[in-house]
Design a protein around this motif. Sequence first.
Motif, mmCIF file in Angstrom:
data_model
loop_
_atom_site.group_PDB
_atom_site.id
_atom_site.type_symbol
_atom_site.label_atom_id
_atom_site.label_comp_id
_atom_site.label_asym_id
_atom_site.label_seq_id
_atom_site.Cartn_x
_atom_site.Cartn_y
_atom_site.Cartn_z
ATOM 1 N N ILE A 104 -41.923 59.315 17.621
ATOM 2 C CA ILE A 104 -42.249 60.335 16.615
ATOM 3 C C ILE A 104 -42.828 61.554 17.338
ATOM 4 O O ILE A 104 -43.866 61.454 17.990
ATOM 5 N N PRO A 105 -42.179 62.706 17.221
ATOM 6 C CA PRO A 105 -42.701 63.916 17.867
ATOM 7 C C PRO A 105 -44.025 64.369 17.229
ATOM 8 O O PRO A 105 -44.232 64.194 16.022
ATOM 9 N N VAL A 106 -44.878 64.948 18.033
ATOM 10 C CA VAL A 106 -46.160 65.450 17.544
ATOM 11 C C VAL A 106 -45.938 66.467 16.427
ATOM 12 O O VAL A 106 -46.682 66.495 15.445
ATOM 13 N N ALA A 107 -44.892 67.276 16.536
ATOM 14 C CA ALA A 107 -44.602 68.272 15.494
ATOM 15 C C ALA A 107 -44.378 67.601 14.140
ATOM 16 O O ALA A 107 -44.781 68.140 13.101
ATOM 17 N N ASP A 108 -43.753 66.431 14.126
ATOM 18 C CA ASP A 108 -43.545 65.702 12.871
ATOM 19 C C ASP A 108 -44.879 65.226 12.292
ATOM 20 O O ASP A 108 -45.077 65.252 11.075
ATOM 21 N N ILE A 109 -45.772 64.805 13.161
ATOM 22 C CA ILE A 109 -47.096 64.361 12.711
ATOM 23 C C ILE A 109 -47.852 65.542 12.101
ATOM 24 O O ILE A 109 -48.429 65.431 11.021
ATOM 25 N N VAL A 110 -47.824 66.668 12.785
ATOM 26 C CA VAL A 110 -48.514 67.865 12.299
ATOM 27 C C VAL A 110 -47.948 68.288 10.946
ATOM 28 O O VAL A 110 -48.693 68.578 10.007
ATOM 29 N N ALA A 111 -46.617 68.304 10.828
ATOM 30 C CA ALA A 111 -45.989 68.692 9.563
ATOM 31 C C ALA A 111 -46.404 67.739 8.443
ATOM 32 O O ALA A 111 -46.709 68.167 7.322
ATOM 33 N N HIS A 112 -46.449 66.458 8.741
ATOM 34 C CA HIS A 112 -46.852 65.463 7.744
ATOM 35 C C HIS A 112 -48.299 65.697 7.313
ATOM 36 O O HIS A 112 -48.612 65.659 6.117
#
Length: 123
Positions: A104-112
């Motif tokens: 899971i990319p960090v960008a996906d975590i941030v967006a979530h």
Amino acid sequence: MFDDRSPIYRQIADQVKDDVLRGVLGAGQQVMSTNQYAAHYRINPATAAKAFQQLVDEGVIYKRRGVGMFVADGARDRLRTERRERFFTEVVGPMLAEAHALGIPVADIVAHLQRHDPPGDSR
């Protein structure tokens, strides 16, 4: 109020810290005496005294001889800083390691997280 997860004196100290963090107890505000605390929660006064001594040692409260215990200036900020550091170490670090293992990319975590951030909560 108390459970078996840790010694009662630690639970008392944690509760006082939580009250300081939430602003229930403010800087300079007097806290219950060890005897009042012991009577209110029906615990041994020595247990309450141990909790309050821990809080004094940590700089959360201070004693005024003959008057009582009071919340120390800057206690809320110090507690917040400590809890934030612990949050990143104990929560975010392991979460990122798990995300990495799952691809899971960090960008996906941030967006979530941004989708689930309560409006107006920019602390």
